[in-house]
Scaffold this motif. Structure first.
Motif, PDB file in Angstrom:
ATOM      1  N   LEU A  61       1.151 -11.882   1.835  1.00  0.00           N
ATOM      2  CA  LEU A  61       0.412 -12.958   1.101  1.00  0.00           C
ATOM      3  C   LEU A  61      -0.916 -12.849   0.630  1.00  0.00           C
ATOM      4  CD1 LEU A  61       0.503 -15.454   3.959  1.00  0.00           C
ATOM      5  CD2 LEU A  61       2.293 -14.648   2.573  1.00  0.00           C
ATOM      6  N   HIS A  62      -1.639 -11.525   0.871  1.00  0.00           N
ATOM      7  CA  HIS A  62      -2.857 -12.557  -0.677  1.00  0.00           C
ATOM      8  C   HIS A  62      -2.178 -11.806  -1.589  1.00  0.00           C
ATOM      9  CE1 HIS A  62      -5.676 -14.070   1.810  1.00  0.00           C
ATOM     10  NE2 HIS A  62      -5.316 -13.199   2.412  1.00  0.00           N
ATOM     11  N   ALA A  63      -1.296 -10.829  -2.294  1.00  0.00           N
ATOM     12  CA  ALA A  63      -1.030  -9.976  -3.076  1.00  0.00           C
ATOM     13  C   ALA A  63       0.589 -10.881  -3.733  1.00  0.00           C
ATOM     14  CB  ALA A  63       0.182  -8.373  -2.816  1.00  0.00           C
ATOM     15  N   GLY A  64      -0.028 -11.600  -3.479  1.00  0.00           N
ATOM     16  CA  GLY A  64       0.989 -12.948  -4.063  1.00  0.00           C
ATOM     17  C   GLY A  64       2.861 -13.162  -3.030  1.00  0.00           C
ATOM     18  N   THR A  81       4.923  -3.230   9.566  1.00  0.00           N
ATOM     19  CA  THR A  81       4.041  -2.188   9.410  1.00  0.00           C
ATOM     20  C   THR A  81       2.640  -2.161   8.751  1.00  0.00           C
ATOM     21  OG1 THR A  81       4.393  -0.256   9.957  1.00  0.00           O
ATOM     22  CG2 THR A  81       5.709  -0.713  11.793  1.00  0.00           C
ATOM     23  N   LEU A  82       1.573  -1.388   9.376  1.00  0.00           N
ATOM     24  CA  LEU A  82       0.437  -1.372   8.591  1.00  0.00           C
ATOM     25  C   LEU A  82       0.612  -0.273   7.578  1.00  0.00           C
ATOM     26  CD1 LEU A  82      -2.874  -2.642  10.908  1.00  0.00           C
ATOM     27  CD2 LEU A  82      -1.908  -3.867   8.723  1.00  0.00           C
ATOM     28  N   ARG A  83       1.370   1.283   7.886  1.00  0.00           N
ATOM     29  CA  ARG A  83       1.318   2.155   7.823  1.00  0.00           C
ATOM     30  C   ARG A  83       2.383   2.070   6.749  1.00  0.00           C
ATOM     31  NH1 ARG A  83       5.658   4.307   9.097  1.00  0.00           N
ATOM     32  NH2 ARG A  83       6.282   6.165   8.021  1.00  0.00           N
ATOM     33  N   GLU A  84       3.313   1.297   6.517  1.00  0.00           N
ATOM     34  CA  GLU A  84       4.402   0.600   5.539  1.00  0.00           C
ATOM     35  C   GLU A  84       3.450   0.376   4.337  1.00  0.00           C
ATOM     36  OE1 GLU A  84       7.962  -1.560   7.278  1.00  0.00           O
ATOM     37  OE2 GLU A  84       8.688  -0.182   7.891  1.00  0.00           O
ATOM     38  N   VAL A  85       2.543  -0.601   4.507  1.00  0.00           N
ATOM     39  CA  VAL A  85       2.166  -1.669   3.546  1.00  0.00           C
ATOM     40  C   VAL A  85       0.792  -0.182   2.947  1.00  0.00           C
ATOM     41  CG1 VAL A  85      -0.370  -3.096   3.100  1.00  0.00           C
ATOM     42  CG2 VAL A  85       1.852  -3.158   4.671  1.00  0.00           C
ATOM     43  N   ARG A  86       0.465   0.606   3.854  1.00  0.00           N
ATOM     44  CA  ARG A  86      -0.773   1.467   3.027  1.00  0.00           C
ATOM     45  C   ARG A  86       0.600   2.712   2.406  1.00  0.00           C
ATOM     46  NH1 ARG A  86      -2.042   2.386   8.549  1.00  0.00           N
ATOM     47  NH2 ARG A  86      -3.583   0.963   9.123  1.00  0.00           N
ATOM     48  N   GLU A  87       1.584   2.732   2.401  1.00  0.00           N
ATOM     49  CA  GLU A  87       2.670   3.990   2.086  1.00  0.00           C
ATOM     50  C   GLU A  87       2.673   3.101  -0.026  1.00  0.00           C
ATOM     51  OE1 GLU A  87       5.629   4.264   3.944  1.00  0.00           O
ATOM     52  OE2 GLU A  87       5.143   6.013   5.558  1.00  0.00           O
ATOM     53  N   ARG A  88       2.809   1.190   0.283  1.00  0.00           N
ATOM     54  CA  ARG A  88       3.404   1.057  -1.089  1.00  0.00           C
ATOM     55  C   ARG A  88       2.332   0.516  -1.497  1.00  0.00           C
ATOM     56  NH1 ARG A  88       7.257   1.086   2.645  1.00  0.00           N
ATOM     57  NH2 ARG A  88       9.386   0.614   1.903  1.00  0.00           N
ATOM     58  N   MET A  89       0.397   0.903  -0.314  1.00  0.00           N
ATOM     59  CA  MET A  89      -0.029   0.269  -1.827  1.00  0.00           C
ATOM     60  C   MET A  89      -0.384   1.663  -2.239  1.00  0.00           C
ATOM     61  SD  MET A  89      -1.184  -2.793  -1.267  1.00  0.00           S
ATOM     62  CE  MET A  89      -2.976  -2.891  -1.451  1.00  0.00           C
ATOM     63  N   ALA A  90      -0.774   2.393  -1.876  1.00  0.00           N
ATOM     64  CA  ALA A  90      -1.304   4.071  -2.015  1.00  0.00           C
ATOM     65  C   ALA A  90       0.107   4.108  -3.944  1.00  0.00           C
ATOM     66  CB  ALA A  90      -1.024   5.294  -1.038  1.00  0.00           C
ATOM     67  N   HIS A  91       1.350   3.525  -3.166  1.00  0.00           N
ATOM     68  CA  HIS A  91       2.094   4.672  -4.185  1.00  0.00           C
ATOM     69  C   HIS A  91       1.827   2.935  -5.495  1.00  0.00           C
ATOM     70  CE1 HIS A  91       6.351   4.743  -6.830  1.00  0.00           C
ATOM     71  NE2 HIS A  91       5.766   3.466  -6.248  1.00  0.00           N
ATOM     72  N   ALA A  92       1.479   2.401  -5.300  1.00  0.00           N
ATOM     73  CA  ALA A  92       1.162   1.535  -6.644  1.00  0.00           C
ATOM     74  C   ALA A  92       0.040   1.338  -6.663  1.00  0.00           C
ATOM     75  CB  ALA A  92       1.072   0.086  -5.631  1.00  0.00           C
ATOM     76  N   ARG A  93      -0.872   2.014  -6.644  1.00  0.00           N
ATOM     77  CA  ARG A  93      -2.952   2.791  -7.348  1.00  0.00           C
ATOM     78  C   ARG A  93      -1.632   4.109  -7.550  1.00  0.00           C
ATOM     79  NH1 ARG A  93      -4.242   2.030  -1.743  1.00  0.00           N
ATOM     80  NH2 ARG A  93      -5.476  -0.072  -1.662  1.00  0.00           N
ATOM     81  N   ARG A  94      -0.325   4.596  -7.402  1.00  0.00           N
ATOM     82  CA  ARG A  94      -0.955   5.875  -8.323  1.00  0.00           C
ATOM     83  C   ARG A  94      -0.317   5.714  -9.312  1.00  0.00           C
ATOM     84  NH1 ARG A  94       1.152   7.670  -3.538  1.00  0.00           N
ATOM     85  NH2 ARG A  94       3.034   7.618  -3.989  1.00  0.00           N
ATOM     86  N   THR A  95       0.665   5.005  -9.773  1.00  0.00           N
ATOM     87  CA  THR A  95       1.932   4.848 -10.458  1.00  0.00           C
ATOM     88  C   THR A  95       1.548   3.815 -11.187  1.00  0.00           C
ATOM     89  OG1 THR A  95       3.361   3.333  -9.359  1.00  0.00           O
ATOM     90  CG2 THR A  95       3.428   5.528  -9.158  1.00  0.00           C
ATOM     91  N   GLY A  96       0.149   2.164 -11.086  1.00  0.00           N
ATOM     92  CA  GLY A  96       0.074   1.425 -11.601  1.00  0.00           C
ATOM     93  C   GLY A  96       1.099   0.515 -11.366  1.00  0.00           C
ATOM     94  N   GLU A  97       2.064   0.547 -10.881  1.00  0.00           N
ATOM     95  CA  GLU A  97       2.881  -0.965 -10.498  1.00  0.00           C
ATOM     96  C   GLU A  97       2.040  -1.855  -9.682  1.00  0.00           C
ATOM     97  OE1 GLU A  97       7.047  -1.079  -8.605  1.00  0.00           O
ATOM     98  OE2 GLU A  97       5.504   0.403  -7.484  1.00  0.00           O
ATOM     99  N   PRO A  98       2.663  -3.084 -10.103  1.00  0.00           N
ATOM    100  CA  PRO A  98       1.990  -4.226  -9.078  1.00  0.00           C
ATOM    101  C   PRO A  98       1.973  -4.258  -7.918  1.00  0.00           C
ATOM    102  CG  PRO A  98       3.430  -4.560 -11.148  1.00  0.00           C
ATOM    103  CD  PRO A  98       3.228  -3.705 -10.450  1.00  0.00           C
ATOM    104  N   PHE A  99       0.344  -4.784  -7.141  1.00  0.00           N
ATOM    105  CA  PHE A  99       1.184  -4.208  -5.726  1.00  0.00           C
ATOM    106  C   PHE A  99       2.204  -5.150  -4.904  1.00  0.00           C
ATOM    107  CE2 PHE A  99      -3.880  -3.573  -5.435  1.00  0.00           C
ATOM    108  CZ  PHE A  99      -3.731  -1.976  -5.612  1.00  0.00           C
ATOM    109  N   ALA A 100       1.999  -6.474  -5.521  1.00  0.00           N
ATOM    110  CA  ALA A 100       3.481  -7.408  -5.396  1.00  0.00           C
ATOM    111  C   ALA A 100       4.732  -6.558  -5.682  1.00  0.00           C
ATOM    112  CB  ALA A 100       3.372  -8.811  -6.102  1.00  0.00           C
ATOM    113  N   ARG A 101       5.351  -5.963  -6.744  1.00  0.00           N
ATOM    114  CA  ARG A 101       6.388  -5.473  -6.821  1.00  0.00           C
ATOM    115  C   ARG A 101       6.655  -3.905  -6.139  1.00  0.00           C
ATOM    116  NH1 ARG A 101       7.272  -3.847 -12.789  1.00  0.00           N
ATOM    117  NH2 ARG A 101       6.948  -5.677 -12.528  1.00  0.00           N
ATOM    118  N   ALA A 102       5.224  -2.896  -5.417  1.00  0.00           N
ATOM    119  CA  ALA A 102       5.349  -1.977  -4.751  1.00  0.00           C
ATOM    120  C   ALA A 102       5.346  -2.410  -3.258  1.00  0.00           C
ATOM    121  CB  ALA A 102       4.232  -1.297  -4.556  1.00  0.00           C
TER     122      ALA A 102
END
Length: 109
Positions: A61-64, A81-102
């Motif tokens: 929700l905070h990511a939109g 799960t929090l694990r899935e969230v962490r994986e997607r957030m790490a991917h977003a940081r690495r690639t520059g993809e917006p958090f909401a899309r990742a």
């Protein structure tokens, strides 16, 4: 004819409420008097005792990310799960993809 109801949540109380959608009115939690967050009509609340699920929901929700119905089907993929969230957030940081899309990406590259 009555209007369809949509979901609102209070993250501090871990509570969900179905209410008619109205853009002109701010919804307030009956438990703590904090503003409710509109999450959409395709939302299914986790059990109140499941703190990890509510924490995952809070990140979404905070990511939109919201739970609105798309054309055919539901809101699409959402991490559970929090694990899935962490994986997607790490991917977003690495690639520059917006958090909401990742966060709504069903498959990780």
């Amino acid at each position: 004819m009555a209007h369809a109801k949509t979901s609102y949540v209070c993250l501090p109380c871990r509570a969900s409420y179905k209410q008619p959608y109205d853009t002109d009115r701010q919804r307030i939690c009956p438990r703590c008097a904090e503003p409710l967050i509109h999450v959409g009509s395709a939302f299914a609340a986790p059990p109140r005792r499941d703190r990890a699920a509510w924490r995952t929901l809070s990140v979404l929700l905070h990511a939109g990310v919201r739970f609105h119905k798309s054309c055919c089907g539901g809101p699409g993929y959402r991490p559970r799960t929090l694990r899935e969230v962490r994986e997607r957030m790490a991917h977003a940081r690495r690639t520059g993809e917006p958090f909401a899309r990742a966060l709504v990406r069903p498959e990780m590259p």
